[in-house]
Design an enzyme around this catalytic site. Structure first.
Site, PDB file in Angstrom:
ATOM      1  N   CYS A   2       0.820  -1.200   0.000  1.00 46.82           N
ATOM      2  CA  CYS A   2       0.000   0.000   0.000  1.00 46.82           C
ATOM      3  C   CYS A   2       0.857   1.255   0.000  1.00 46.82           C
ATOM      4  O   CYS A   2       1.908   1.302   0.616  1.00 46.82           O
ATOM      5  CB  CYS A   2      -0.953   0.095   1.189  1.00 46.82           C
ATOM      6  SG  CYS A   2      -2.065  -1.298   1.310  1.00 46.82           S
ATOM      7  N   ARG A  27       4.089  -0.257  -4.775  1.00 40.60           N
ATOM      8  CA  ARG A  27       3.837  -0.768  -3.423  1.00 40.60           C
ATOM      9  C   ARG A  27       2.552  -1.592  -3.335  1.00 40.60           C
ATOM     10  O   ARG A  27       2.285  -2.228  -2.317  1.00 40.60           O
ATOM     11  CB  ARG A  27       3.720   0.409  -2.440  1.00 40.60           C
ATOM     12  CG  ARG A  27       4.970   1.226  -2.322  1.00 40.60           C
ATOM     13  CD  ARG A  27       4.752   2.356  -1.340  1.00 40.60           C
ATOM     14  NE  ARG A  27       4.514   1.841  -0.001  1.00 40.60           N
ATOM     15  CZ  ARG A  27       5.455   1.537   0.856  1.00 40.60           C
ATOM     16  NH1 ARG A  27       6.710   1.693   0.548  1.00 40.60           N
ATOM     17  NH2 ARG A  27       5.157   1.071   2.054  1.00 40.60           N
ATOM     18  N   TRP A  74      -2.492  -2.871  -1.643  1.00 42.10           N
ATOM     19  CA  TRP A  74      -2.049  -4.266  -1.745  1.00 42.10           C
ATOM     20  C   TRP A  74      -2.855  -4.979  -0.664  1.00 42.10           C
ATOM     21  O   TRP A  74      -2.617  -4.796   0.523  1.00 42.10           O
ATOM     22  CB  TRP A  74      -0.550  -4.378  -1.468  1.00 42.10           C
ATOM     23  CG  TRP A  74       0.010  -5.748  -1.659  1.00 42.10           C
ATOM     24  CD1 TRP A  74       0.401  -6.318  -2.826  1.00 42.10           C
ATOM     25  CD2 TRP A  74       0.275  -6.714  -0.635  1.00 42.10           C
ATOM     26  NE1 TRP A  74       0.883  -7.585  -2.602  1.00 42.10           N
ATOM     27  CE2 TRP A  74       0.816  -7.861  -1.273  1.00 42.10           C
ATOM     28  CE3 TRP A  74       0.111  -6.747   0.751  1.00 42.10           C
ATOM     29  CZ2 TRP A  74       1.202  -9.012  -0.569  1.00 42.10           C
ATOM     30  CZ3 TRP A  74       0.482  -7.894   1.455  1.00 42.10           C
ATOM     31  CH2 TRP A  74       1.018  -9.001   0.787  1.00 42.10           C
ATOM     32  N   ASN A 100      -1.928   2.007   5.583  1.00 39.54           N
ATOM     33  CA  ASN A 100      -0.964   1.001   5.137  1.00 39.54           C
ATOM     34  C   ASN A 100      -0.552   0.205   6.365  1.00 39.54           C
ATOM     35  O   ASN A 100      -0.257   0.797   7.397  1.00 39.54           O
ATOM     36  CB  ASN A 100       0.246   1.749   4.528  1.00 39.54           C
ATOM     37  CG  ASN A 100       1.415   0.839   4.232  1.00 39.54           C
ATOM     38  OD1 ASN A 100       1.239  -0.356   4.044  1.00 39.54           O
ATOM     39  ND2 ASN A 100       2.598   1.406   4.187  1.00 39.54           N
ATOM     40  N   GLY A 101      -0.559  -1.138   6.272  1.00 41.00           N
ATOM     41  CA  GLY A 101      -0.177  -1.952   7.426  1.00 41.00           C
ATOM     42  C   GLY A 101      -1.361  -2.775   7.913  1.00 41.00           C
ATOM     43  O   GLY A 101      -2.325  -2.979   7.166  1.00 41.00           O
ATOM     44  N   GLU A 465      19.118 -16.448  -6.736  1.00 44.24           N
ATOM     45  CA  GLU A 465      18.665 -15.119  -7.152  1.00 44.24           C
ATOM     46  C   GLU A 465      18.128 -15.148  -8.591  1.00 44.24           C
ATOM     47  O   GLU A 465      17.100 -14.525  -8.887  1.00 44.24           O
ATOM     48  CB  GLU A 465      19.823 -14.119  -6.995  1.00 44.24           C
ATOM     49  CG  GLU A 465      19.541 -12.706  -7.458  1.00 44.24           C
ATOM     50  CD  GLU A 465      18.360 -12.019  -6.764  1.00 44.24           C
ATOM     51  OE1 GLU A 465      17.836 -12.543  -5.777  1.00 44.24           O
ATOM     52  OE2 GLU A 465      17.947 -10.950  -7.251  1.00 44.24           O
ATOM     53  N   LYS A 469      14.260 -14.191  -9.674  1.00 43.41           N
ATOM     54  CA  LYS A 469      13.908 -13.182 -10.680  1.00 43.41           C
ATOM     55  C   LYS A 469      12.883 -13.761 -11.661  1.00 43.41           C
ATOM     56  O   LYS A 469      11.910 -13.126 -12.001  1.00 43.41           O
ATOM     57  CB  LYS A 469      15.144 -12.700 -11.460  1.00 43.41           C
ATOM     58  CG  LYS A 469      16.128 -11.859 -10.702  1.00 43.41           C
ATOM     59  CD  LYS A 469      15.646 -10.480 -10.327  1.00 43.41           C
ATOM     60  CE  LYS A 469      14.931 -10.466  -9.024  1.00 43.41           C
ATOM     61  NZ  LYS A 469      15.582 -10.125  -7.820  1.00 43.41           N
ATOM     62  N   GLU A 472       9.391 -14.276 -10.016  1.00 41.28           N
ATOM     63  CA  GLU A 472       8.700 -13.032  -9.671  1.00 41.28           C
ATOM     64  C   GLU A 472       8.023 -12.372 -10.856  1.00 41.28           C
ATOM     65  O   GLU A 472       6.900 -11.913 -10.748  1.00 41.28           O
ATOM     66  CB  GLU A 472       9.709 -12.004  -9.132  1.00 41.28           C
ATOM     67  CG  GLU A 472      10.102 -12.190  -7.721  1.00 41.28           C
ATOM     68  CD  GLU A 472      10.960 -11.021  -7.255  1.00 41.28           C
ATOM     69  OE1 GLU A 472      10.548 -10.345  -6.319  1.00 41.28           O
ATOM     70  OE2 GLU A 472      12.034 -10.793  -7.830  1.00 41.28           O
ATOM     71  N   HIS A 488      20.471 -35.616  -4.754  1.00 39.39           N
ATOM     72  CA  HIS A 488      19.750 -36.084  -3.568  1.00 39.39           C
ATOM     73  C   HIS A 488      18.249 -35.850  -3.678  1.00 39.39           C
ATOM     74  O   HIS A 488      17.546 -35.919  -2.669  1.00 39.39           O
ATOM     75  CB  HIS A 488      20.302 -35.384  -2.320  1.00 39.39           C
ATOM     76  CG  HIS A 488      21.748 -35.683  -2.076  1.00 39.39           C
ATOM     77  ND1 HIS A 488      22.199 -36.913  -1.646  1.00 39.39           N
ATOM     78  CD2 HIS A 488      22.855 -34.924  -2.272  1.00 39.39           C
ATOM     79  CE1 HIS A 488      23.525 -36.884  -1.546  1.00 39.39           C
ATOM     80  NE2 HIS A 488      23.949 -35.688  -1.927  1.00 39.39           N
ATOM     81  N   LYS A 587       6.799  -3.807  -3.705  1.00 41.50           N
ATOM     82  CA  LYS A 587       8.227  -3.508  -3.586  1.00 41.50           C
ATOM     83  C   LYS A 587       8.683  -3.560  -2.136  1.00 41.50           C
ATOM     84  O   LYS A 587       9.744  -4.067  -1.829  1.00 41.50           O
ATOM     85  CB  LYS A 587       8.493  -2.130  -4.180  1.00 41.50           C
ATOM     86  CG  LYS A 587       9.956  -1.703  -4.150  1.00 41.50           C
ATOM     87  CD  LYS A 587      10.752  -2.419  -5.206  1.00 41.50           C
ATOM     88  CE  LYS A 587      12.221  -2.048  -5.202  1.00 41.50           C
ATOM     89  NZ  LYS A 587      13.010  -3.086  -5.904  1.00 41.50           N
TER      90      LYS A 587
HETATM   91  O1  M6R Z   1      13.682  -3.963   0.776  1.00 44.53           O
HETATM   92  P1  M6R Z   1      14.232  -5.313   1.091  1.00 44.53           P
HETATM   93  O2  M6R Z   1      15.594  -5.543   0.510  1.00 44.53           O
HETATM   94  O3  M6R Z   1      14.234  -5.587   2.574  1.00 44.53           O
HETATM   95  O4  M6R Z   1      13.242  -6.346   0.439  1.00 44.53           O
HETATM   96  C1  M6R Z   1      13.379  -7.711   0.640  1.00 44.53           C
HETATM   97  C2  M6R Z   1      12.533  -8.506  -0.313  1.00 44.53           C
HETATM   98  O5  M6R Z   1      11.178  -8.216  -0.141  1.00 44.53           O
HETATM   99  C3  M6R Z   1      12.922  -8.219  -1.759  1.00 44.53           C
HETATM  100  O6  M6R Z   1      14.261  -8.491  -2.001  1.00 44.53           O
HETATM  101  C4  M6R Z   1      12.058  -9.067  -2.736  1.00 44.53           C
HETATM  102  O7  M6R Z   1      12.387 -10.404  -2.615  1.00 44.53           O
HETATM  103  C5  M6R Z   1      12.258  -8.518  -4.142  1.00 44.53           C
HETATM  104  N1  M6R Z   1      11.009  -8.454  -4.803  1.00 44.53           N
HETATM  105  C6  M6R Z   1      13.236  -9.318  -4.926  1.00 44.53           C
HETATM  106  O8  M6R Z   1      13.283  -8.988  -6.269  1.00 44.53           O
END
Ligand code: M6R
Length: 592
Positions: A2, A27, A74, A100-101, A465, A469, A472, A488, A587
């Site tokens: 949010c 957000r 969100w 927000n929250g 990582e 990507k 996501e 394994h 984000k």
């Molecule tokens: O702001 P932060 O680095 O604490 O965020 C952590 C994760 O939410 C963030 O890295 C998330 O996994 C991203 N969408 C990765 O691309």
């Protein structure tokens, strides 16, 4: 999680609110809405979907209000629909709230409010706030909010306006971010700094437990007890250009291509200023890295480097897991929290809990003035600038640069190591110059539904990582795995429909990786190899291959991650997906 915006001044509020909301859309983007005080009456517009749906619905309405609040959602409580979209209003239509929250005791509050005859309209936790403020109102909005705070449990930020005091916004921060923007004859409010940049670069990031009284001609900040606080105004060095797409189709692509510069800025920052930490990492009994998502993957790499150069024991934990664990942590331990936003609830709250137990808290953050920055004993900044794409790219490599600089800061060969690191931005540029090769490979595989990413040692976090990507932004199932573990279990998954992305620089585990690739091939798996340019051996094994310039072992992750970021981007773009705002994500995750 949010986004909130607010404006009070002498210009049309709607323009400011919509511009701010567009910048906060990353957000959350389930629904959006605004509330304005128009001719003494509350005017509320909300729409399901992205901000553009809200903009369309406002088209042609001549709204002249000079104060208002806005929200992009969100969803946490209540499905995505107009009724649950913010702003929420009281029964009389005099008060509007954006939030927000999470209000954790919302059920209990709802029951209590309904018993008094209040007619609830939404399924949200937010609605309780607006009814409580209306009930507590005795002619002063600030007082009504402060009295309402006594009833709320959870972590939140919210803003409220009322027809009874048309130019005033009261907003609160308690666990979710909120920043005040200072203008001339006008003042602003937003969930983060980039949303304020078109209007002002003078900001006051609120701390948890603070309430702001925003008026056109002044900003007054109080604690929850109603005591006025003196706050410093911070001037933000970022400019608006760095928060724009700059000719790229998506923010994510722009941010991938920015890496030579952001890495250069981050590395040079540490070469010229040193780390300035008043302690040695060797002083600590143990170093515990806590982070989430991409930042967690950076932490895994930090562990290898710190163990190698500092020779101190390092553990890496998911922040969301460590908070409720019985891990014995206390004085003599260093908690190293990594977070791009500095607002991630899991990372913040677990770090604070460990700090309370006596550990020293050092954080690596990108957003200066963020909650984690302020709550830490010490902070190291990544100088990556605002990252708008939900998928982290440039902040990941900037985190790696800081962690590497930290790890080698006490090594005898520190200067030689930092000199090598200084070559990285240029090498990243070389990798990026081959983006078209990666695009071709991505398009050949865009219709696969499952991928396995394999790496060993430093390439294992890179595999994690790379897989994150792809998941996501393309919604394709991808598993990152340590290549040696494949036999394994996951080897059972391999067939011609599940390509393996193998990260194979010439490092200490190179030969082992080649054997793992043979195992995949023996089961009719296809292999996309990422290795050193000119490695004919590897190239010969892989159906597709992309080379990166040869670099010493330590620095391989900086280069091998780049093709994987591009791979995910080109697949998602080919599939026509919303690269910068993938479904279900936000984000900054400010809920646990
Ligand atoms: O702001 P932060 O680095 O604490 O965020 C952590 C994760 O939410 C963030 O890295 C998330 O996994 C991203 N969408 C990765 O691309």
């Amino acid at each position: 999680m949010c986004g909130i915006v607010g404006y009070t001044g002498s210009n049309p509020a709607l323009i400011v609110l919509l511009e701010g909301l567009e910048r906060l859309e990353y957000r959350g983007y389930d629904s959006a809405g605004v509330a304005l005080i128009e001719n003494g009456k509350l005017h509320v517009d909300k729409k399901v979907g992205k901000i553009r749906e809200l903009v369309k619905s406002l088209w042609g309405k001549d709204l002249k209000a000079t104060a208002g609040i806005g929200h992009t959602r969100w969803a946490t409580h209540g499905e995505v629909c107009e009724l649950n979209a913010h702003p929420h209003t009281d029964g009389e239509g005099n008060f509007a709230v954006v939030h927000n929250g999470i209000i954790e005791n919302y059920r209990e509050l709802r029951e209590e409010l309904e018993r008094t005859g209040i007619d609830y309209r939404s399924k949200t936790d937010t609605e309780a706030i607006v009814h409580l403020i209306a009930l507590n109102y005795r002619g002063d909005l600030l007082e009504a909010v402060i009295n309402t705070l006594k009833r709320l449990r959870g972590a939140y930020a919210f803003a409220v306006i009322t027809t009874k005091e048309p130019n005033r916004i009261i907003a609160v921060r308690y666990g979710s971010p909120l920043v005040v923007g200072i203008g001339k004859g006008e003042n602003f409010l937003a969930s983060d700094i980039p949303a304020l940049l078109p209007f002002t670069r003078d900001v006051i990031p609120l701390k948890d437990g603070e309430v702001v009284d925003l008026r056109p001609d002044g900003v007054f900040i109080y604690d929850f007890g109603g005591n006025m606080l003196t706050k410093e105004v911070m001037h933000v060095p970022w400019d608006i250009i760095s928060a724009e797409k700059g000719g790229f189709k998506h923010f994510m692509l722009k941010e991938i291509f920015e890496q030579p510069r952001t890495l250069g800025d981050t590395i040079r920052g540490y070469i010229s200023r040193d780390l300035n930490l008043p302690f040695s990492l060797k002083d600590f009994r143990r170093i515990l890295i806590v982070a989430c998502g991409t930042s967690y993957h950076a932490g895994l790499l930090g562990k290898y480097w710190i163990e190698k150069y500092v020779r101190a024991p390092v553990e890496v934990a998911y922040a969301s897991e460590v908070r409720y664990s019985d891990m014995p942590v206390g004085e003599g331990d260093l908690v190293l929290a990594i977070s791009q936003s500095g607002e991630t609830a899991d990372t913040r709250f677990s770090s604070l809990a460990l700090k309370e137990k006596g550990a020293t808290l050092l954080s690596v953050v990108n957003v200066m003035g963020s909650a984690l920055d302020r709550e830490s004993d010490y902070t190291l900044y990544t100088h990556a600038g605002p990252e708008i794409g939900v998928a982290a790219t440039k902040t990941f490599t900037a985190q790696l640069a800081v962690l590497y600089a930290l790890a080698v800061s006490e090594a005898e060969e520190k200067y030689a190591r930092m000199e090598e690191l200084l070559k990285v931005p240029h090498l990243v540029e070389e990798v990026l110059s081959r983006s078209e090769v990666m695009r071709g490979i991505a398009l050949r595989h865009a219709n696969n539904r499952d991928f396995l990413y394999l790496g060993r040692y430093l390439s294992y976090p890179v595999a994690l990582e790379g897989a994150l990507k792809l998941k996501e932004i393309s919604y394709i199932h991808a598993e990152g795995y340590p290549a040696g573990e494949m036999k394994h279990g996951p080897i059972a998954l391999i067939d011609e429909k599940m390509p393996t992305v193998a990260i194979v620089p010439k490092d200490r585990v190179y030969e082992k990786m080649l054997s793992n690739i043979e195992e995949v091939l023996a089961r009719r798996g296809k292999v996309i190899g990422v290795g050193f340019e000119g490695d004919e051996n590897l190239k010969g094994l892989c159906g597709d291959f992309i080379g990166v310039p040869e670099v010493e072992e330590d620095l391989t992750p900086f280069l091998t991650i780049i093709p994987l970021q591009l791979f995910a981007y080109y697949i998602a773009d080919y599939l026509g997906l919303d690269v910068d705002q993938p479904r279900n994500l936000a984000k900054t995750v400010t809920v646990e």
